[in-house]
Design an enzyme around this catalytic site. Sequence first.
Site, PDB file in Angstrom:
ATOM      1  N   ASP A  11       0.877  -1.175   0.000  1.00 19.49           N
ATOM      2  CA  ASP A  11       0.000   0.000   0.000  1.00 19.49           C
ATOM      3  C   ASP A  11       0.911   1.221   0.000  1.00 19.49           C
ATOM      4  OD1 ASP A  11      -2.238   1.672   0.183  1.00 19.49           O
ATOM      5  OD2 ASP A  11      -2.169   1.653   2.374  1.00 19.49           O
ATOM      6  N   GLU A  71      -1.315  -1.338  -4.814  1.00 20.75           N
ATOM      7  CA  GLU A  71      -2.560  -0.614  -5.047  1.00 20.75           C
ATOM      8  C   GLU A  71      -2.315   0.512  -6.040  1.00 20.75           C
ATOM      9  OE1 GLU A  71      -6.074   0.219  -2.164  1.00 20.75           O
ATOM     10  OE2 GLU A  71      -4.645   1.849  -1.936  1.00 20.75           O
ATOM     11  N   ASP A 143      -2.285   1.149   7.151  1.00 19.62           N
ATOM     12  CA  ASP A 143      -1.437   0.887   5.984  1.00 19.62           C
ATOM     13  C   ASP A 143      -1.093  -0.597   5.896  1.00 19.62           C
ATOM     14  OD1 ASP A 143      -0.984   3.761   5.260  1.00 19.62           O
ATOM     15  OD2 ASP A 143      -0.051   3.756   7.237  1.00 19.62           O
TER      16      ASP A 143
END
Length: 173
Positions: A11, A71, A143
């Site tokens: 992420d 992502e 996160d």
Amino acid sequence: MRAAIRILGIDPGLRRTGWGVIDVEGNRLAYVACGSVASDERDAMGARLVAIHDGLARVIGDFSPAEAAVEATFVNKDASATLKLGQARGVALLVPALAGLAVAEYAPNLVKKTIVGAGHAEKDQIRMMIGMLLPKATPQTHDAADALAIAVCHAHHRTSAVARAALAKAAGG
């Protein structure tokens, strides 16, 4: 019986880049580790990107994933923030690629829909579902939980992602 595939989910973020590692064997998911790599906002941009690079390289060295998933960038109204996130995301794509891993990318809404069943889920809902899917997972930050969600998303969609990557490579792209 298939061998387990180790997946690294990332992420990306400039302040904190979350990471999560899972093993996938058939339909079985197993938590391995998670955490985040932080950069000091007082440092110059180059130094912050080096911190992200070095942290992710350490994770790859420690856990030896076979595949990675990152992502895709969420674009917002603040062009400067989007650009900075894009730089951190570039490092998040580069580090596993340099290690020879296939790197898949997933839109935030697909990750949320895969984990929670809805494309506009809140971070607390994602964290709760990660706890159900990976009971041994103990993400300390959103996160890290998001990174585990990205890894789980890749576990569910990896067959088509790996096929797309192979087709792109065969086509010379």
